[in-house]
Design a protein around this motif. Structure first.
Motif, PDB file in Angstrom:
ATOM      1  N   GLU A 159       0.835  -1.202   0.000  1.00 55.73           N
ATOM      2  CA  GLU A 159       0.000   0.000   0.000  1.00 55.73           C
ATOM      3  C   GLU A 159       0.869   1.252   0.000  1.00 55.73           C
ATOM      4  O   GLU A 159       0.620   2.217  -0.740  1.00 55.73           O
ATOM      5  CB  GLU A 159      -0.915  -0.013   1.227  1.00 55.73           C
ATOM      6  N   ALA A 160       1.911   1.238   0.832  1.00 48.10           N
ATOM      7  CA  ALA A 160       2.807   2.381   0.919  1.00 48.10           C
ATOM      8  C   ALA A 160       3.520   2.629  -0.402  1.00 48.10           C
ATOM      9  O   ALA A 160       3.657   3.772  -0.859  1.00 48.10           O
ATOM     10  CB  ALA A 160       3.830   2.142   2.033  1.00 48.10           C
ATOM     11  N   ARG A 161       3.982   1.578  -1.054  1.00 45.13           N
ATOM     12  CA  ARG A 161       4.712   1.721  -2.312  1.00 45.13           C
ATOM     13  C   ARG A 161       3.800   2.221  -3.436  1.00 45.13           C
ATOM     14  O   ARG A 161       4.211   3.052  -4.267  1.00 45.13           O
ATOM     15  CB  ARG A 161       5.374   0.391  -2.681  1.00 45.13           C
ATOM     16  N   THR A 172      -1.840   4.490   8.578  1.00 44.48           N
ATOM     17  CA  THR A 172      -1.081   5.540   7.912  1.00 44.48           C
ATOM     18  C   THR A 172       0.209   4.922   7.384  1.00 44.48           C
ATOM     19  O   THR A 172       0.919   4.240   8.123  1.00 44.48           O
ATOM     20  CB  THR A 172      -0.758   6.699   8.869  1.00 44.48           C
ATOM     21  N   GLU A 173       0.473   5.173   6.100  1.00 44.17           N
ATOM     22  CA  GLU A 173       1.685   4.664   5.481  1.00 44.17           C
ATOM     23  C   GLU A 173       2.753   5.749   5.440  1.00 44.17           C
ATOM     24  O   GLU A 173       2.452   6.903   5.146  1.00 44.17           O
ATOM     25  CB  GLU A 173       1.396   4.161   4.055  1.00 44.17           C
ATOM     26  N   PHE A 174       3.985   5.348   5.727  1.00 49.50           N
ATOM     27  CA  PHE A 174       5.144   6.236   5.702  1.00 49.50           C
ATOM     28  C   PHE A 174       6.126   5.686   4.671  1.00 49.50           C
ATOM     29  O   PHE A 174       6.528   4.526   4.756  1.00 49.50           O
ATOM     30  CB  PHE A 174       5.852   6.266   7.056  1.00 49.50           C
ATOM     31  N   VAL A 175       6.502   6.504   3.694  1.00 47.95           N
ATOM     32  CA  VAL A 175       7.416   6.061   2.642  1.00 47.95           C
ATOM     33  C   VAL A 175       8.456   7.140   2.389  1.00 47.95           C
ATOM     34  O   VAL A 175       8.107   8.316   2.251  1.00 47.95           O
ATOM     35  CB  VAL A 175       6.685   5.777   1.310  1.00 47.95           C
ATOM     36  N   GLU A 191      13.635   9.282  -8.943  1.00 48.72           N
ATOM     37  CA  GLU A 191      14.451   8.436  -9.811  1.00 48.72           C
ATOM     38  C   GLU A 191      14.751   7.089  -9.165  1.00 48.72           C
ATOM     39  O   GLU A 191      14.718   6.050  -9.828  1.00 48.72           O
ATOM     40  CB  GLU A 191      15.769   9.141 -10.153  1.00 48.72           C
ATOM     41  N   GLY A 192      15.035   7.093  -7.881  1.00 46.76           N
ATOM     42  CA  GLY A 192      15.449   5.857  -7.213  1.00 46.76           C
ATOM     43  C   GLY A 192      14.312   5.035  -6.650  1.00 46.76           C
ATOM     44  O   GLY A 192      14.509   3.883  -6.265  1.00 46.76           O
ATOM     45  N   GLY A 193      13.129   5.631  -6.570  1.00 44.50           N
ATOM     46  CA  GLY A 193      11.988   4.899  -6.034  1.00 44.50           C
ATOM     47  C   GLY A 193      11.996   4.844  -4.518  1.00 44.50           C
ATOM     48  O   GLY A 193      12.600   5.687  -3.845  1.00 44.50           O
ATOM     49  N   VAL A 194      11.341   3.826  -3.986  1.00 45.03           N
ATOM     50  CA  VAL A 194      11.152   3.702  -2.541  1.00 45.03           C
ATOM     51  C   VAL A 194      12.431   3.226  -1.873  1.00 45.03           C
ATOM     52  O   VAL A 194      13.017   2.218  -2.259  1.00 45.03           O
ATOM     53  CB  VAL A 194       9.999   2.728  -2.245  1.00 45.03           C
ATOM     54  N   GLU A 195      12.840   3.960  -0.846  1.00 47.87           N
ATOM     55  CA  GLU A 195      13.992   3.561  -0.036  1.00 47.87           C
ATOM     56  C   GLU A 195      13.556   2.728   1.162  1.00 47.87           C
ATOM     57  O   GLU A 195      14.186   1.729   1.511  1.00 47.87           O
ATOM     58  CB  GLU A 195      14.744   4.805   0.438  1.00 47.87           C
TER      59      GLU A 195
END
Length: 309
Positions: free
Chosen positions: A115-117, A145-148, A153-157
């Motif tokens: 969900e976060a991604r 609550t989602e934290f991302v 450019e690099g996407g999700v860390e």
């Protein structure tokens, strides 16, 4: 393509076309229609662990309307994601059976991480140039609550989901109308613990820009802007300060439900839970040290559409 996001408080539909190839890799989708209905699917789930039959029926009615519109518009591909409430419910199979019968597509009960991604992917395309990277994207829903944290450019860390949504916090703590100071303090303490736990997993304090998603955030931003009607074009990518968020939060929590209903931008189905949603946003800004938040009307729905590709 069509995307449906079924959360704890609302069910939403996006039917969209792909942008023209000449628009570039970061171009947003071309909206055909966006719709939202408050169905409160997660009614009582935090307490009972089950989806209420009347909540499933409210969701079915909204979903049947969406299914008719998807067919009319001729969407070639459909994906439906269900989030916090259906992750928590013991009778989620009843919900899945209803969706398959109504929509003809099996719902995907996504994890908090997925969900976060999806939310991050939908939110960061098209952000203005003054929104410096890396981003901390927060999606304040009804149940979670989602934290991302990541970059375009690099996407999700890193990503994490915490059970501090506006419906869950209201049902757990904010029982008065308006809530008492003790109720607010209890909710705040609960939220602080969850936010600090999230920020220990994702490096949100190192992010340059806070991006806020979903109805709690967009409503707070609309109120802070003094809008006389809900205007997505003016809310999308608007930036408001921590001081504005704190003032709006205090005002919402001091009002009765009837007084909140009288606010021009307030959706009737959000009036009873907006105080908790605003409190979640305020605490996130405090604990992450964020001086402002950028609102985005593009979120998990857009991410679901991109995922279909």
């Amino acid at each position: 393509m069509a995307a449906i996001d079924c959360g704890t408080n609302s069910i939403r539909l996006l039917v969209a076309d792909l942008p023209a190839p000449s628009a570039g890799p970061q171009a947003p989708l071309v909206d055909v229609t966006r719709r939202m209905e408050i169905v409160r699917l997660g009614q009582g789930v935090d307490r009972t662990g089950r989806l209420a039959p009347e909540a499933i029926e409210r969701t079915r009615v909204a979903l049947a309307s969406y299914a008719a519109q998807i067919e009319k518009l001729g969407a070639e591909r459909v994906r439906m994601c269900a989030t916090s409430a259906t992750r928590d419910a013991a009778n989620a199979a009843d919900f899945r059976a209803m969706v398959e019968q109504t929509l003809g597509v099996e719902p995907e009960v996504v994890t908090g991480d997925e969900e976060a991604r999806l939310s991050f992917t939908g939110a960061v395309r098209g952000l203005p140039a003054d929104a410096e990277q890396p981003y901390l994207v927060v999606d304040i829903g009804g149940g979670s609550t989602e934290f991302v944290v990541g970059t375009r450019e690099g996407g999700v860390e890193a990503a994490v989901s915490m059970d501090i949504g506006c419906v869950r916090m209201t049902e757990r703590h904010l029982h008065g109308d308006p809530p008492t100071l003790d109720e607010i303090a209890a909710a705040q303490a609960d939220i602080v613990v969850a936010v600090d736990r999230a920020l220990a997993v994702v490096p949100g304090r190192e992010a340059a820009t806070l991006v806020g998603l979903a109805g709690s955030v967009t409503t707070v931003v609309a109120v802070a802007q003094g809008l006389t009607e809900y205007d997505p074009a003016r809310i999308h990518h608007a930036r408001v300060s921590y001081e504005q968020v704190a003032d709006v939060t205090a005002d919402l929590l001091a009002k009765t439900r009837e007084q909140r209903l009288a606010i021009p931008v307030m959706h009737p189905g959000r009036a009873d839970v907006i105080g908790a949603g605003a409190l979640v946003l305020r605490v996130i800004m405090e604990r992450a040290g964020m001086p402002s938040v950028v609102a985005s009307e593009h979120d998990i729905l857009d991410g679901i559409c991109y995922s279909i590709l």
